[in-house]
Write a protein that holds these residues in place. Sequence first.
Motif, PDB file in Angstrom:
ATOM      1  N   GLN A 160      36.628  16.528  47.366  1.00  0.00           N
ATOM      2  CA  GLN A 160      37.821  16.654  46.521  1.00  0.00           C
ATOM      3  C   GLN A 160      38.945  17.361  47.274  1.00  0.00           C
ATOM      4  O   GLN A 160      40.120  17.035  47.119  1.00  0.00           O
ATOM      5  CB  GLN A 160      37.496  17.439  45.257  1.00  0.00           C
ATOM      6  N   THR A 166      26.786  22.115  47.679  1.00  0.00           N
ATOM      7  CA  THR A 166      27.925  22.105  46.761  1.00  0.00           C
ATOM      8  C   THR A 166      29.202  21.828  47.540  1.00  0.00           C
ATOM      9  O   THR A 166      30.031  21.006  47.143  1.00  0.00           O
ATOM     10  CB  THR A 166      28.033  23.466  46.047  1.00  0.00           C
ATOM     11  N   ILE A 190      30.484  18.155  46.605  1.00  0.00           N
ATOM     12  CA  ILE A 190      31.419  18.328  45.485  1.00  0.00           C
ATOM     13  C   ILE A 190      32.780  18.848  45.936  1.00  0.00           C
ATOM     14  O   ILE A 190      33.808  18.269  45.609  1.00  0.00           O
ATOM     15  CB  ILE A 190      30.816  19.299  44.426  1.00  0.00           C
ATOM     16  N   ILE A 191      32.811  19.916  46.678  1.00  0.00           N
ATOM     17  CA  ILE A 191      34.100  20.563  46.943  1.00  0.00           C
ATOM     18  C   ILE A 191      34.871  19.869  48.063  1.00  0.00           C
ATOM     19  O   ILE A 191      36.033  19.499  47.886  1.00  0.00           O
ATOM     20  CB  ILE A 191      33.906  22.057  47.257  1.00  0.00           C
ATOM     21  N   ASP A 233      41.841   8.940  40.543  1.00  0.00           N
ATOM     22  CA  ASP A 233      42.014  10.137  39.720  1.00  0.00           C
ATOM     23  C   ASP A 233      42.721   9.847  38.396  1.00  0.00           C
ATOM     24  O   ASP A 233      43.460   8.923  38.282  1.00  0.00           O
ATOM     25  CB  ASP A 233      42.812  11.189  40.492  1.00  0.00           C
ATOM     26  N   VAL A 236      40.557  23.211  44.421  1.00  0.00           N
ATOM     27  CA  VAL A 236      39.565  22.531  43.576  1.00  0.00           C
ATOM     28  C   VAL A 236      39.160  23.510  42.469  1.00  0.00           C
ATOM     29  O   VAL A 236      38.796  24.650  42.779  1.00  0.00           O
ATOM     30  CB  VAL A 236      38.331  22.097  44.396  1.00  0.00           C
ATOM     31  N   TYR A 271      32.312  15.767  37.917  1.00  0.00           N
ATOM     32  CA  TYR A 271      32.871  15.609  39.252  1.00  0.00           C
ATOM     33  C   TYR A 271      33.822  14.412  39.239  1.00  0.00           C
ATOM     34  O   TYR A 271      33.373  13.270  39.109  1.00  0.00           O
ATOM     35  CB  TYR A 271      31.761  15.402  40.278  1.00  0.00           C
ATOM     36  N   ASN A 284      33.603  19.917  33.318  1.00  0.00           N
ATOM     37  CA  ASN A 284      33.351  20.061  34.759  1.00  0.00           C
ATOM     38  C   ASN A 284      32.583  18.896  35.372  1.00  0.00           C
ATOM     39  O   ASN A 284      31.719  19.095  36.216  1.00  0.00           O
ATOM     40  CB  ASN A 284      32.613  21.367  35.055  1.00  0.00           C
ATOM     41  N   GLN A 331      34.129  23.265  39.121  1.00  0.00           N
ATOM     42  CA  GLN A 331      33.382  22.309  39.932  1.00  0.00           C
ATOM     43  C   GLN A 331      32.256  23.003  40.687  1.00  0.00           C
ATOM     44  O   GLN A 331      31.135  22.535  40.718  1.00  0.00           O
ATOM     45  CB  GLN A 331      34.330  21.614  40.918  1.00  0.00           C
ATOM     46  N   THR A 332      32.589  24.116  41.309  1.00  0.00           N
ATOM     47  CA  THR A 332      31.572  24.890  42.022  1.00  0.00           C
ATOM     48  C   THR A 332      30.514  25.371  41.049  1.00  0.00           C
ATOM     49  O   THR A 332      29.315  25.291  41.334  1.00  0.00           O
ATOM     50  CB  THR A 332      32.225  26.116  42.703  1.00  0.00           C
ATOM     51  N   ALA A 386      28.144  22.623  39.931  1.00  0.00           N
ATOM     52  CA  ALA A 386      27.229  22.216  41.002  1.00  0.00           C
ATOM     53  C   ALA A 386      26.171  23.285  41.253  1.00  0.00           C
ATOM     54  O   ALA A 386      24.977  22.987  41.352  1.00  0.00           O
ATOM     55  CB  ALA A 386      28.014  21.926  42.277  1.00  0.00           C
ATOM     56  N   ASN A 406      27.494  11.258  38.947  1.00  0.00           N
ATOM     57  CA  ASN A 406      27.533  12.626  38.435  1.00  0.00           C
ATOM     58  C   ASN A 406      26.138  13.072  38.027  1.00  0.00           C
ATOM     59  O   ASN A 406      25.750  14.210  38.242  1.00  0.00           O
ATOM     60  CB  ASN A 406      28.445  12.691  37.199  1.00  0.00           C
TER      61      ASN A 406
END
Lengths: 228, 242
Positions: free
Chosen positions: A150, A142, A146-147, A228, A124, B89, B87, A128-129, A132, B97
Amino acid sequence: MHFRKQGGSNDMLNFSILERYIDSYLAGFYNTIQSSVLALIGSFVLGTVIAVFRIAPVKPLNWFGTAYVEFIRNIPLLLVVFFFYLGLPSLGITLDGFVCGTIGLAVYTSSFIAEAIRAGIMSVPKGQTEAALASGLTYLKTMRHIILPQAIKIVIPPLGNQFINLIKNSSILTVFAGFDLMYYGDIINTDTFDTFSTYIFVAMFYLLLTIPLSFAVVRIERRLARND
Amino acid sequence: MIFFREVDKHYGDFQVLKGINLQVGQGEVVVVVGPSGSGKSTLLRCINRLETITSGELVVHDVKVNDRKADINKLRRDIGMVFQQFNLYPHKKVIDNITLAPMKVLGLSKKEAEETAMYYLEKVGIQDKAYAYPSKLSGGQQQRVAIARGLAMKPKIMLFDEPTSALDPEMVGEVLDVMKTLAREGMTMVVVTHEMGFAREVADRVVFMDQGQIVEEATPAEFFASPREERARAFLSRLIAH
């Protein structure tokens, strides 16, 4: 186990065995399902935790996670279960073969699942991290929101493989009198001496579990890919 | 609001930031410019501790950012950030988001968070995309969602890390317009960018960095008309040459 060479070609597959021993087959089938499902849930939860340990920004957790994975996945499943079966009684904990086998299976599989999930998490993108965390989410939130959602998409195919392996590996219960499908197969075999037919039906019951699982994995994979 | 004093940062042997002194007051718009690799983004990312400093002092909202005891999550709530690569999501719809942090960090109800989200989506002009996935949006739209996501936390500071660098040229304008509106409304902003037009028009101050140092700090009028430092002059002349 008793093996005997088959005689004529007419009795290659003796369906009367299935009929006569259906209760035994089903009892074993049921226990195999139960053990597999429990080990599957256990190994998934444990594997996820270990994966997060391995990448968390806390050094001692990294060490623990790495030691766990490298230790467990590099010894045979049989020995892992032996530990729970023979090792725990010395600590005053005695568990039956079914429970020991299931726990051993969960622990063993979790080390592979942890590696699969870790690879998924690493794939990922870092942004993204960062996004968040920058919004004030804690590290754990997070991960959770989020992670991991995904990562799971990426992890589904290797995870499916692990689960299929797990179902097959559940035959380890036989060694510890865990009353699984293979165990009943052995009992039926000592009764019938028709090794070939007996174990063909055992294999069929395993396929009854693993083939739908294979298809399910493919379907989930496709569905998750859609957004996606 | 933001206060750097003699801040250094090293990556191993390489020093990315050298003796940074910088102050950003409430409502100020500070634009950081400079050649790539000059440490602009690193400077910005130190403010919400996406990067840690090696030495010196960095205080944001009276919080020592690199103090072990600092509640960094609490500080980050008040600092919105917009990234070069948006970035967003990808597994969440636009609205989700935006509502995620208000719900999970501030504890807003889903309804409250969605109302706030719609308000900011309207502000950045893409309320009709609320229920789309980010992948269905153009780069400019994605970046505007990212701005709305930052604003939904009602931050006191907004950080922009090259917000238009990954955009097709025709989409740069729509993002800059949103940022200009924000600046006019009095948001405290630190913006790393190559958009000199934006710097000239909205910045209260321009900070020019090179090789990890702040070389020059001036009002846009001064900076663009007559940069004091040779390096700044060279940088600007290279830009104009294009």
